[in-house]
Scaffold this motif. Structure first.
Motif, PDB file in Angstrom:
ATOM      1  N   GLU A   1      -4.078  16.954  30.678  1.00  0.00           N
ATOM      2  CA  GLU A   1      -3.661  17.789  29.536  1.00  0.00           C
ATOM      3  C   GLU A   1      -2.297  17.315  29.033  1.00  0.00           C
ATOM      4  OE1 GLU A   1      -4.631  20.103  27.345  1.00  0.00           O
ATOM      5  OE2 GLU A   1      -2.560  20.294  26.682  1.00  0.00           O
ATOM      6  N   ALA A   2      -2.195  17.263  27.685  1.00  0.00           N
ATOM      7  CA  ALA A   2      -0.974  16.723  27.067  1.00  0.00           C
ATOM      8  C   ALA A   2       0.240  17.621  27.274  1.00  0.00           C
ATOM      9  CB  ALA A   2      -1.209  16.507  25.572  1.00  0.00           C
TER      10      ALA A   2
ATOM     11  N   SER B   1      -5.971  28.312   6.409  1.00  0.00           N
ATOM     12  CA  SER B   1      -6.287  29.655   6.910  1.00  0.00           C
ATOM     13  C   SER B   1      -5.051  30.228   7.578  1.00  0.00           C
ATOM     14  CB  SER B   1      -7.403  29.599   7.946  1.00  0.00           C
ATOM     15  OG  SER B   1      -8.646  29.459   7.326  1.00  0.00           O
TER      16      SER B   1
END
Ligand code: FAD
Length: 409
Positions: A48-49, A196
């Motif tokens: 995971e970054a 959005s």
């Protein structure tokens, strides 16, 4: 968890260690895949970054997850835990602002909800905790995967100065997927000139578990029910109009939304900040490469008007688990193109069709009144048939077609 894993780097990047599966990206899709494979005895490492900031689970983005996809977490033994954090959705209502078209859905198949609204942050934390307790999942938040190198028998993922080897690398690393780009997989589509805005509001009255959406020519505005008398507003507008809405005070923003959504927002106040998201519609030209598979937003991005993006990603996970486990059972190399190309054949057409349907809805709802009236007539006709209604509900709930094992009732 983050600190203990990151101090054990030599454990997972030693030269002789080859994982069955390495997953780039520890978002909802990557973590669900790791847990599902672990349940079937297949070890994974999740790269995971970012080390996740601890945020309140009630903040940030929320997802509507269909009842079909919710079954995946139920199969993993997480159904009760996650349901306790989620709000069931019992009805949907979508109308055009000028009243030319309306869709209502209230019935599910078996008295269960149509889906659940759940916070991304709370969901991710719960999945991370489950992963932490599973000895077959390694979670390594040590930075972004920067490149991949494919050999005849395995693939290497480079993260900073580390190299992690696996038989198969799965890109769950989101829209700008390094795994997809390093594998030369095209991401065809377009960006919408839209954004959005998502925000959580505390309302005064009840919401009855009903998701409401109103379509104006400039874009849809949704109120999605959350726990504890709250709701998630998702408001899509042309970029300049969205930026103007972001610049309003909280009270003025609520007033603007209330002038369109009506009574449900009377007396409401914002309980989180507003976040805005650029929108696009893209599908990878294949969901696999050399010892690579893509799942979630790395493989597809769709208009969020019906909240289907994560649902597609969860369906990818369920299908990929079957493909990997079947190959393993038959003694095949799980990273071989014969195996992973079967995954593209299973999943890509669904993503293409869903992207097309979302684009169609977007065109109809924002189109001229005559088009909306025509669509309204067709929907009334379909809605008057119980069999078609039931099929449509199952289709929207991800309960039709060739269902992977994890999604079977
Ligand atoms: C406003 C809005 C509302 C939405 N509402 C809904 C909804 O109601 N229902 C629904 O189904 N969908 C919804 N979606 C879509 C949904 O947000 C996405 O489909 C979903 O978040 C994708 O999850 P993912 O795990 O594939 O990707 P991400 O959530 O983007 O996770 C990717 C992970 O990979 C990590 N990463 C990135 N690069 C690297 C790298 N190089 N190496 C290692 N790790 C890396 C990131 O840090 C992250 O943790 C909505 C989208 C928007 C914009």
């Amino acid at each position: 968890m983050a600190s203990s894993m990151s101090t054990e780097i030599s454990h997972f990047d030693s030269d002789d260690r080859v994982y069955p599966v390495a997953i780039a990206g520890g978002g909802v899709v990557g973590l669900t895949l790791a847990l599902a494979l672990a349940q079937r005895g297949i070890e994974t490492i999740v790269l995971e970054a970012s080390a996740r900031p601890e945020r309140s689970p009630s903040q940030g983005r929320h997802f509507m997850v269909s009842f079909g996809c919710w079954r995946i977490w139920r199969s993993l033994g997480l159904g009760d835990l996650l349901a306790a954090m989620a709000e069931p959705v019992w009805g949907l209502s979508a109308v055009c602002a000028d009243g030319t078209l309306g869709v209502r859905a209230e019935d599910s198949q078996d008295g269960s909800p149509l889906g659940y609204m759940i916070s991304e942050e709370g969901l991710t934390l719960a999945l991370m905790r489950a992963a932490d307790q599973d000895s077959l999942v390694g979670f390594a938040p040590i930075g972004p995967v920067m490149a991949v190198e494919t050999g005849p028998f395995d693939i290497s993922l480079r993260v900073g100065g580390h190299r992690v080897r696996a038989r198969l690398a799965v890109g769950c690393d989101g829209l700008r997927s390094v795994i997809r780009q390093s594998s030369g997989i095209r991401f065809d589509g377009w960006d919408y000139p839209l954004k959005s805005i998502s925000a959580v509001v505390q309302i005064v009255g009840g919401h009855g578990g009903v998701a409401r959406q109103i379509f104006t020519r400039r874009g849809p505005l949704a109120f999605l029910p959350l726990r504890e008398g709250r709701g998630n507003i998702v408001w899509t507008q042309p970029i300049a109009a969205a930026d103007a809405l972001m610049a309003l005070t909280d009270d003025d923003f609520i007033d603007e939304a209330a002038s369109r959504l009506g009574a449900i927002l009377k007396g409401a106040r914002l309980s989180t900040g507003r976040q805005s998201f650029p929108l696009g519609s893209h599908v990878a030209d294949r969901f696999h490469g050399d010892r690579v598979a893509l799942a979630g937003d790395s493989a597809h991005q769709i208009h969020p008007l019906a909240g289907q993006g994560l649902n597609l990603g969860l369906k990818d996970v369920a299908a990929l688990v079957d493909v990997i486990c079947d190959a393993q059972r038959l003694g095949l190399d799980i990273g071989s193109s014969a195996v992973v190309s079967g995954y593209t054949r299973w999943r890509r057409s669904d993503a293409v069709a869903t992207a097309a349907v979302m684009e169609g809805f977007s065109q109809i709802f924002s189109g001229p009144p005559a088009l909306r009236a025509l669509a309204g007539g067709a929907m009334d006709l379909m809605g008057s048939s119980p069999a078609i209604r039931s099929w449509l509900m199952r289709e929207a709930g991800a309960d039709t077609g060739d269902l992977p094992t994890l999604m079977q009732a």
